[in-house]
Design a protein around this motif. Structure first.
Motif, mmCIF file in Angstrom:
data_model
loop_
_atom_site.group_PDB
_atom_site.id
_atom_site.type_symbol
_atom_site.label_atom_id
_atom_site.label_comp_id
_atom_site.label_asym_id
_atom_site.label_seq_id
_atom_site.Cartn_x
_atom_site.Cartn_y
_atom_site.Cartn_z
ATOM 1 N N LEU A 20 0.911 -1.334 -0.028
ATOM 2 C CA LEU A 20 0.057 0.114 -0.011
ATOM 3 C C LEU A 20 0.803 1.210 -0.165
ATOM 4 N N LEU A 21 1.881 1.402 0.696
ATOM 5 C CA LEU A 21 2.875 2.255 0.848
ATOM 6 C C LEU A 21 3.621 2.569 -0.646
ATOM 7 N N HIS A 22 3.681 1.492 -1.455
ATOM 8 C CA HIS A 22 4.506 1.610 -2.618
ATOM 9 C C HIS A 22 3.419 2.108 -3.607
ATOM 10 N N THR A 23 2.359 1.853 -3.543
ATOM 11 C CA THR A 23 1.224 2.282 -4.375
ATOM 12 C C THR A 23 0.842 3.725 -4.077
ATOM 13 N N PHE A 24 0.808 3.951 -3.006
ATOM 14 C CA PHE A 24 0.276 5.636 -2.240
ATOM 15 C C PHE A 24 1.375 6.508 -2.745
ATOM 16 N N THR A 25 2.781 6.103 -2.471
ATOM 17 C CA THR A 25 3.860 6.837 -2.626
ATOM 18 C C THR A 25 4.594 7.140 -3.744
ATOM 19 N N ASP A 26 3.899 6.327 -5.070
ATOM 20 C CA ASP A 26 4.552 6.375 -6.107
ATOM 21 C C ASP A 26 5.795 5.765 -6.228
ATOM 22 N N GLY A 27 6.150 4.723 -5.479
ATOM 23 C CA GLY A 27 7.272 3.716 -5.738
ATOM 24 C C GLY A 27 8.209 4.163 -4.650
ATOM 25 N N SER A 28 7.936 4.902 -3.603
ATOM 26 C CA SER A 28 9.096 5.144 -2.748
ATOM 27 C C SER A 28 9.745 3.982 -1.834
ATOM 28 N N PHE A 29 8.727 2.973 -1.380
ATOM 29 C CA PHE A 29 9.128 1.835 -0.807
ATOM 30 C C PHE A 29 9.111 0.637 -1.711
ATOM 31 N N ASP A 30 10.020 0.645 -2.552
ATOM 32 C CA ASP A 30 10.375 -0.493 -3.765
ATOM 33 C C ASP A 30 10.803 -1.658 -3.204
ATOM 34 N N LEU A 31 11.695 -1.470 -2.136
ATOM 35 C CA LEU A 31 12.121 -3.023 -1.682
ATOM 36 C C LEU A 31 11.078 -3.740 -0.703
ATOM 37 N N TRP A 32 10.237 -2.955 -0.268
ATOM 38 C CA TRP A 32 9.111 -3.521 0.777
ATOM 39 C C TRP A 32 8.211 -4.452 0.202
ATOM 40 N N ALA A 33 7.829 -4.030 -1.246
ATOM 41 C CA ALA A 33 6.633 -4.641 -1.540
ATOM 42 C C ALA A 33 6.837 -5.530 -2.576
ATOM 43 N N LEU A 34 6.076 -6.795 -2.611
ATOM 44 C CA LEU A 34 6.277 -7.517 -3.512
ATOM 45 C C LEU A 34 5.135 -7.835 -4.398
ATOM 46 N N THR A 35 3.901 -7.284 -4.305
ATOM 47 C CA THR A 35 2.737 -7.241 -5.327
ATOM 48 C C THR A 35 3.245 -6.690 -6.488
ATOM 49 N N HIS A 36 3.895 -5.627 -6.415
ATOM 50 C CA HIS A 36 4.143 -4.756 -7.831
ATOM 51 C C HIS A 36 4.917 -5.410 -8.612
ATOM 52 N N ARG A 37 5.694 -6.534 -8.179
ATOM 53 C CA ARG A 37 6.681 -7.463 -9.161
ATOM 54 C C ARG A 37 5.908 -8.543 -9.569
ATOM 55 N N ILE A 38 4.927 -9.004 -9.308
ATOM 56 C CA ILE A 38 4.047 -10.088 -9.769
ATOM 57 C C ILE A 38 3.143 -9.722 -10.888
ATOM 58 N N GLY A 39 3.587 -10.414 -12.367
ATOM 59 C CA GLY A 39 2.875 -9.859 -13.222
ATOM 60 C C GLY A 39 1.366 -9.801 -13.531
ATOM 61 N N PHE A 40 0.668 -10.933 -13.014
ATOM 62 C CA PHE A 40 -0.584 -11.094 -13.119
ATOM 63 C C PHE A 40 -1.580 -10.197 -12.127
ATOM 64 N N LEU A 41 -0.972 -9.655 -11.189
ATOM 65 C CA LEU A 41 -1.189 -8.557 -10.383
ATOM 66 C C LEU A 41 -1.264 -7.180 -11.096
ATOM 67 N N ASP A 42 -0.847 -6.779 -12.034
ATOM 68 C CA ASP A 42 -1.047 -5.384 -12.777
ATOM 69 C C ASP A 42 -2.281 -5.130 -12.739
#
Length: 70
Positions: A20-42
């Motif tokens: 959620l932080l990665h999404t709402f801060t436009d990618g500042s928490f890049d190392l924390w989240a794995l959901t943005h790295r999984i292709g079918f969750l785009d």
């Protein structure tokens, strides 16, 4: 068993909050989240992160109901 569920709770909650932080801060928490790295969750990263957060809270609540390890 209780400590294993506690660790799983921590991982799920941290991934949910991180996503959620990665999404709402436009990618500042890049190392924390794995959901943005999984292709079918785009396009569904917010929903997946919310599910992880709720699931983590539920696992944590279930871990608290278990008796203490001997």
């Amino acid at each position: 068993m209780k400590s294993l569920l506690g660790a799983l709770c921590f991982v799920l909650v941290s991934q949910g909050v991180g996503g959620l932080l990665h999404t709402f801060t436009d990618g500042s928490f890049d190392l924390w989240a794995l959901t943005h790295r999984i292709g079918f969750l785009d396009g569904y990263e917010v929903y997946a992160s919310t599910v992880l957060l709720v699931l983590g809270v539920a696992v944590g609540a279930a871990a608290e109901k278990l008796p203490k390890d001997a």
